[in-house]
Write a protein that holds these residues in place. Sequence first.
Motif, mmCIF file in Angstrom:
data_model
loop_
_atom_site.group_PDB
_atom_site.id
_atom_site.type_symbol
_atom_site.label_atom_id
_atom_site.label_comp_id
_atom_site.label_asym_id
_atom_site.label_seq_id
_atom_site.Cartn_x
_atom_site.Cartn_y
_atom_site.Cartn_z
ATOM 1 N N LYS A 281 0.742 -1.281 -0.198
ATOM 2 C CA LYS A 281 0.266 0.430 -0.205
ATOM 3 C C LYS A 281 0.883 1.037 -0.228
ATOM 4 C CE LYS A 281 -3.596 -2.443 2.424
ATOM 5 N NZ LYS A 281 -4.698 -2.267 2.790
ATOM 6 N N ILE A 405 -15.345 5.844 -1.630
ATOM 7 C CA ILE A 405 -17.075 6.177 -1.717
ATOM 8 C C ILE A 405 -16.320 6.403 -0.014
ATOM 9 C CG2 ILE A 405 -18.683 5.137 -1.367
ATOM 10 C CD1 ILE A 405 -17.197 3.543 -3.714
ATOM 11 N N ILE A 469 -18.908 18.045 -5.831
ATOM 12 C CA ILE A 469 -18.200 19.532 -7.183
ATOM 13 C C ILE A 469 -18.575 18.595 -7.852
ATOM 14 C CG2 ILE A 469 -15.395 18.781 -8.375
ATOM 15 C CD1 ILE A 469 -14.367 19.001 -5.412
ATOM 16 N N GLY A 470 -18.868 19.696 -9.379
ATOM 17 C CA GLY A 470 -19.436 19.428 -10.577
ATOM 18 C C GLY A 470 -21.024 19.802 -10.814
ATOM 19 N N THR A 471 -21.238 20.177 -9.127
ATOM 20 C CA THR A 471 -22.941 20.508 -9.012
ATOM 21 C C THR A 471 -22.816 21.875 -9.793
ATOM 22 O OG1 THR A 471 -22.560 20.552 -7.224
ATOM 23 C CG2 THR A 471 -23.867 18.548 -8.379
ATOM 24 N N THR A 878 -6.801 -3.654 6.324
ATOM 25 C CA THR A 878 -6.952 -4.045 4.838
ATOM 26 C C THR A 878 -7.594 -2.600 4.627
ATOM 27 O OG1 THR A 878 -7.555 -5.992 6.044
ATOM 28 C CG2 THR A 878 -8.295 -5.276 4.188
ATOM 29 N N ASP A 898 -9.849 -8.792 7.385
ATOM 30 C CA ASP A 898 -10.916 -7.607 7.402
ATOM 31 C C ASP A 898 -11.039 -7.196 8.159
ATOM 32 O OD1 ASP A 898 -9.470 -8.061 4.506
ATOM 33 O OD2 ASP A 898 -11.229 -9.370 3.759
ATOM 34 N N ALA B 79 -10.665 -7.204 -3.987
ATOM 35 C CA ALA B 79 -9.651 -7.090 -3.654
ATOM 36 C C ALA B 79 -9.806 -6.661 -1.804
ATOM 37 C CB ALA B 79 -8.585 -6.706 -4.138
ATOM 38 N N ASP B 80 -10.307 -5.814 -2.199
ATOM 39 C CA ASP B 80 -10.725 -4.712 -1.122
ATOM 40 C C ASP B 80 -11.990 -5.498 0.131
ATOM 41 O OD1 ASP B 80 -13.263 -4.090 -1.966
ATOM 42 O OD2 ASP B 80 -11.962 -1.962 -1.385
ATOM 43 N N GLY B 81 -12.178 -6.109 -0.132
ATOM 44 C CA GLY B 81 -13.207 -7.019 1.035
ATOM 45 C C GLY B 81 -14.805 -6.607 0.210
ATOM 46 N N LYS B 294 -15.510 7.490 -14.588
ATOM 47 C CA LYS B 294 -16.253 8.526 -13.688
ATOM 48 C C LYS B 294 -15.770 8.952 -14.510
ATOM 49 C CE LYS B 294 -16.735 11.023 -10.105
ATOM 50 N NZ LYS B 294 -16.074 10.800 -8.435
ATOM 51 N N LYS B 295 -14.535 9.255 -15.392
ATOM 52 C CA LYS B 295 -14.069 9.889 -16.438
ATOM 53 C C LYS B 295 -14.726 9.445 -17.801
ATOM 54 C CE LYS B 295 -10.237 12.323 -14.052
ATOM 55 N NZ LYS B 295 -9.563 11.932 -12.392
ATOM 56 N N LYS B 300 -21.030 12.089 -12.083
ATOM 57 C CA LYS B 300 -20.387 12.961 -10.278
ATOM 58 C C LYS B 300 -20.465 11.422 -9.378
ATOM 59 C CE LYS B 300 -21.656 16.977 -12.548
ATOM 60 N NZ LYS B 300 -23.569 17.279 -13.008
ATOM 61 N N THR B 302 -19.805 8.356 -7.782
ATOM 62 C CA THR B 302 -19.150 7.271 -7.895
ATOM 63 C C THR B 302 -19.639 6.165 -7.899
ATOM 64 O OG1 THR B 302 -17.616 8.284 -6.042
ATOM 65 C CG2 THR B 302 -17.121 5.550 -6.863
ATOM 66 N N PRO B 303 -19.480 5.009 -9.379
ATOM 67 C CA PRO B 303 -20.235 3.814 -9.800
ATOM 68 C C PRO B 303 -19.284 2.580 -8.890
ATOM 69 C CG PRO B 303 -18.800 4.426 -11.730
ATOM 70 C CD PRO B 303 -18.437 5.918 -10.783
ATOM 71 N N LYS B 345 -1.462 9.645 -9.734
ATOM 72 C CA LYS B 345 0.147 9.630 -9.437
ATOM 73 C C LYS B 345 0.860 8.581 -9.859
ATOM 74 C CE LYS B 345 2.178 8.554 -5.159
ATOM 75 N NZ LYS B 345 2.799 8.966 -3.604
ATOM 76 N N LYS B 346 1.029 7.732 -10.450
ATOM 77 C CA LYS B 346 1.454 6.719 -10.917
ATOM 78 C C LYS B 346 1.326 6.389 -12.237
ATOM 79 C CE LYS B 346 3.068 4.900 -6.983
ATOM 80 N NZ LYS B 346 2.849 5.337 -6.417
#
Lengths: 984, 505
Positions: A281, A405, A469-471, A878, A898, B79-81, B294-295, B300, B302-303, B345-346
């Motif tokens: 990470k 999220i 943001i965007g609205t 996690t 987790d 992977a993040d559960g 999203k892009k 707006k 997040t799916p 950033k990567k």
Amino acid sequence: MKHNHRTTQRKPFLLFYCCLFSLFFTNTIFAQTSEVKGVVTDEQGNKMPGVNVMIAGTSNGVVTDIDGMYQIRVPNENARLKFSFIGYAIQEVAVNRQKVINITLTQDVKTMDEVVVIGYGKTTKKEVTGSITSLKTEDFNQGTFTDPAGLMQGKVAGLSIVNPNGSDPQAGYEIILRGTNTLESGQGPLLVIDGVIGGDMKDINFQEVETIDILKDGSAAAIYGSRGTNGVIIITTKRAKKGKTTIEYQGLVTFQVAPRMVQNLTAGEFRDAITKYAPSKSGSIYDGNTDWNKEVTRSNPFSQKHNLAISGGTDQFSHRTIINVEQDQGLLKNNNLSKILARTNIQQKGFEGYLTINYNAFYSMRKYNPADYDIFYQAFIHNPTEPIYSTADPATGGYNKVDGIQYYNPVAMLKEGSKSGETNDFGGNIRATLDIPGVKGLKFDNFYSYEKSRYESDQYLTRYYPSIIGTNGEASIQNGGSYKLQYESTLSYSGSWNRHTIQALAGYTYEENGDNSSGMTNTGYDTDILGANNIGLGTGLSTGTATMNSFREMSKLISFFGRALYNYDEKYLLSASLRREGSSRFGSNNKWGWFPAVSLGWRMNKEEFIKNIDWISDLKLRAGYGATGNQDFGNYNSLELFNVAGKFYYNGQWINSYKPTQNPNPDLRWEKKEEVNLGVDFSFLKNRVGGTVDLYSRKSTDLLYIYNVSVPPFVYNTIFTNVGIISNKGIEITLTGVPVLTKNFKWTTTLTFSKNSNILDKFTNADFTNGSYQVGWLYGDITVNTQRLQPGKSIGTFYGPVWLGTDATGHDKFKNQDSITGAVDQTKWEVIGHAYPDFVLGWSNIFTYKQWDLGFSLRASVGGNIINTYRVYYENFTIMGLKNIVKSQLDHPNFIGDAAYSSKYVEDGSYLKLDNISMGYNISIKSKYISKIRVYGAAQDVFCLTKYKGLNPEVSLSGLSPGIENLTYYPVTTGLTVGVNVTF
Amino acid sequence: MKIIIFTVLLLSTLFIGSCTDLTETVYSDLSVDQFFTSEQNLLLNAGRAYTLLQPYPEEQKLWALVTVSSDECVICTLADGSWYDGGRDDEMKKHNVTTSNKINRLAWEYVFGGIAGCNEVLYETESSKFNFAGKDKIVGEIKVLRALFYYWGMDTWGDIPFSTDFTSKTLPVKKSRAFIYNFVEKEIKDNLSLLDSTVAGTNYGRVTKGLAYTLLAKLYLNANVWINTPRWAEAEQMCDKVIALGQYKLEDNYFNNFAIKNETSKENIFVIVNNSLLTHSFYWYDLTLSPLSKKTFATKETPWDGYICPPDFFNSYSNNDLRKKSWLYGQQYDINGNKLFEIAKKDTNWFVYNPIFPESAYKGRNKWDGARMIKYPFQTDGLIMGTLDMDNDFVLFRYADVVMMKVESMMQQGKTTEATQLADFQKIRTRAGMPPYTADQLTMDELLAERGREFVWEGHRRQDLIRFGKWNNAWYAKPVTTTDQVFPIPQTVLDTNPGLAGPPQ
């Protein structure tokens, strides 16, 4: 003009009667009168003005003057003089042949003659047969409080007052009496403020409270019928008093220190933890070093409160008027509150004193910038290596933004969102009491009260507010209000003959409550400058995203009631009451209910066999039964109503469709609670040690709940109806004592203990067969219900996987674990905790030494469990990366699993809290203008001893999800207060 | 004396004030008596039957249950559960749905809430004193709509409770699948004559004869499974009835049927009409896209990154098959055509949807694994707000299905060669850029595969797999199973109506 005419006409009559009366009276006593004078002082030798000096057994008396002097004519040398002053023990002395009688009054150790308010009337402590706790000014907690509930925290056995919202200046206390007695209806006790039923504590200033009486058991509360189930708290504020004009000023300032925030990783710890335990990470390590908690909080929030009271007047006309100003800074940077409160109480007498009229009026204005609790949560979870600001993306307005999220930059939320509101409450009431001439003790009382509350609030989120943001900005305005109308008429009689004393009451009440609200939101602004002040400028109106709504509702409550109190020789006591009450909220077939109560008392100390035991001052056994109801739930549940169901496409256009809004329930009826209470009140050693023990058993039947039903035949899968039974049993012990009482030093102590056990007996019947309901929803990413409503179990019982430890691979080991998924099937979950404490204790003390006083109160809760949601979600590697974690994960870094709900996170929530400590000094002043000065310092929420690893073990215990500490929270702080009270 | 008069006056207020009227005023809702006062309002209540239909394609409703449990869609745990969701999606995937499964429960509530709502509408409409031209047609439409809910209920759960009377408050009893089958068949036939024969702007999104015949065709097509009696000839007849209406034809471009403004499609027989501002049940952006997209679509919100294409299903498309464009895969671009990176950033991590991923990824896939569904095109004008509600009307039944049902019933009657001669059938192939079938190529297995490609994520796959006898086969993340073909009645339903646990009556 007519009125004047009548008054002048009556004057000759009056004069005539007065002459006749005085002539007759003076004649009879002329021969034997003599005059007695003297000085009344307190234990410190201070002269006491305003002391009542009465000739015992008569209504003749005088009042001491500014120098404590009195002068009174006594009928004969056998007469006795009675000296009384509030807060001091009454003294009676025989005159004999004395011409000068100087008296030293000693501070009162509570006696059995104290007045107790019982709802639509008063009685004395010795005559009470229900379970009632009565608190006077001197019993209150010292310090500063958001509302008067703080005055009695820990003072009343069985009354749980918790503050789950930390130091939020707008938060109130959560009050529960004798356990949870309902599922879906309101759980808070009924508040009666100066006769107004259902008043709002926010409309009174805690410094103005004179007495608080708590009607705990069913026999005491049943006079309030439908709303007595959760007990009744009767608050009486300081009233108009005759006498010279007195001005009282109370001022205090408070600083908050030592905020308790969730312990997360610092930037350094975060980097180390990733490097050491989760190198994959490393992409989440940024260049910043941000203490997000610090960024969003004030270092020392400051508050001030000023209270000015003016009172005085004659026997015919007196008033008390107060004005109270308050300003509070919250710990959260943009969180503020300011209040102005004005009240006046006027008492006027007329018709030769037969008629007493009491007017009350108040106005209360609160302006606030409420706290968004989510900011504290975002600060807790935010990656500490993220910088606050970044210019990478112009759309973010200079704030650093990492996508996730429900993950937003808390500093941006704080600075780019603003919310403000104002609430205006005003009300007035008038009480006219007529002593019906010709029948001594017969009174007719009419009370009319009207209160109105209006609020408006608006919010504006700029184009840089992270979640929108965007609205291009979002504005919203909410408005609303409520009204409360109360009319009450009672006829009462009190009298005694021989050894019989009776107090009887019959009455009628009508109440109407209503509220309305409206709101609108709009988005898409060219500029952020105007905020919500020109809401129509947004583009949402044309794109169809703007919203608008309004709502209005009302309800009615009507009742007839009667009560009789009877005692024989103050030895055998009986109280019986009956209330017939109807509420508009119930089904057409069941609007009315009966609420009877009866209670008995036996003052054993009046019996011959105890009378001579001199260490027993008082001993009373009490037994009571009472039925109460609950109608504290939404309006219109019984009705078949229609409203919009969504749009459908019809003939080429979109039109609304309409649906029934609910499964109507025309049979909706009263939820009824019956309670038996057994109690003993005792007082030993000349009232130096006293106490009360109460045992109660309460059972609520026809429990209202949103029960599951079959679809079809019903249109929706739930219906609000009466099915279940819940019971609470418990014991409450209060011990008070004055362990030390010398000329200069006094120590008063009160210990309270209460234990309650709650059982949900059943909630099924032939029609409603659903055997278990899942509750205790855990907010956040884990979507799980942690508690079940299960017959035979208490509310607040946690069910979940039993955690056995961490296995060799670093994962959780659970009992009955599925070998493939690693999870535990919900059918194999076990009971893993109980939210309610086993018992709670309160201990408060007041020490006075000469002019000094010191008070402190401790409160303990023993045995309840709490789900530590911070650990559930954030005690693992996690989740680390995007988000920060709690520090305790570093204590066992071998765990690599987790976030999963289990008994691992159900902790012991026992605690011991020093709620407050205060020290004061009463300055003796020999001034013509100032009669009293008191200065004091106090500390609030001083410390909390607990094994609980979360933030605040004082979690919410109300509702159907008790014992869960929320992820979104408001921290607790310690408040340091200094204040001064001056009486002119 | 004056005091006594005053007292009497005051006392009398006690009785004047003694009103006992507890009538409450309702301000913001309409009482049942206030509401049913005009034809117009009767119609507005009837419209509710159509709004009850709208939630069909939501994340946790009937479409999700029948789609995730088939081979055309998979929800892996990330992977993040996330998307483990207590294993409820895995239960669907492995055909091991328990009585406490949330999606099974919500799907049930969707179907039976629809039935109860139709019962209410039918009661209010039929018992109303208002009579007006077209009232019979409305009753007919709602009855066929209710038959559609029953058709779904019988298909999904087999033996189910049966109730058509809104006034009855007794618990409905469980009826056999055959009973429900006969009810649906009779109900549609009884009401057919009341329905519109022609398609017009005025009945768009409404029940017409086209839907009624299509539903009957589905009934007969699946008769072998549902009532153990093959009725292939009748199935073919019903397809011919649809064709004979002359209202429908195949679109030249497959994707016209799913366009943002797909109301112009001549092929769609029955759709759920959507409007991104007014309806809130169709949001496939959320279900399928990764937040990284999203892009691409300038959204707006997040799916959620959940519903993706299983690798073996993705492989069932030939590279020339234009319908493969139903899926989004490969390198991703932003709305201006610039390549997207995985992490801003990567710069080296290009964002590529990888349609082929191993079975092991089922328990922890990467956020770029799996092709994403874009058969219903997403709006890219940036105007989509909030929960990403879509304007595209959701297609429940279309003409291509009628054509392929006709082919299937002909093949079952030994008329494979004739079937290959149907021009419409071969047009389904050719418009997808594929060569027409010869009679030899057209095996039952091939027909099933072709149905899969043509109707991917349209809600028919589970029924097709069962009818073709492939439901128990192994596929991505699913072993060979022996469990029931129907899902269990949810526990909450059994709790409120315990009689449903027993056999049908």
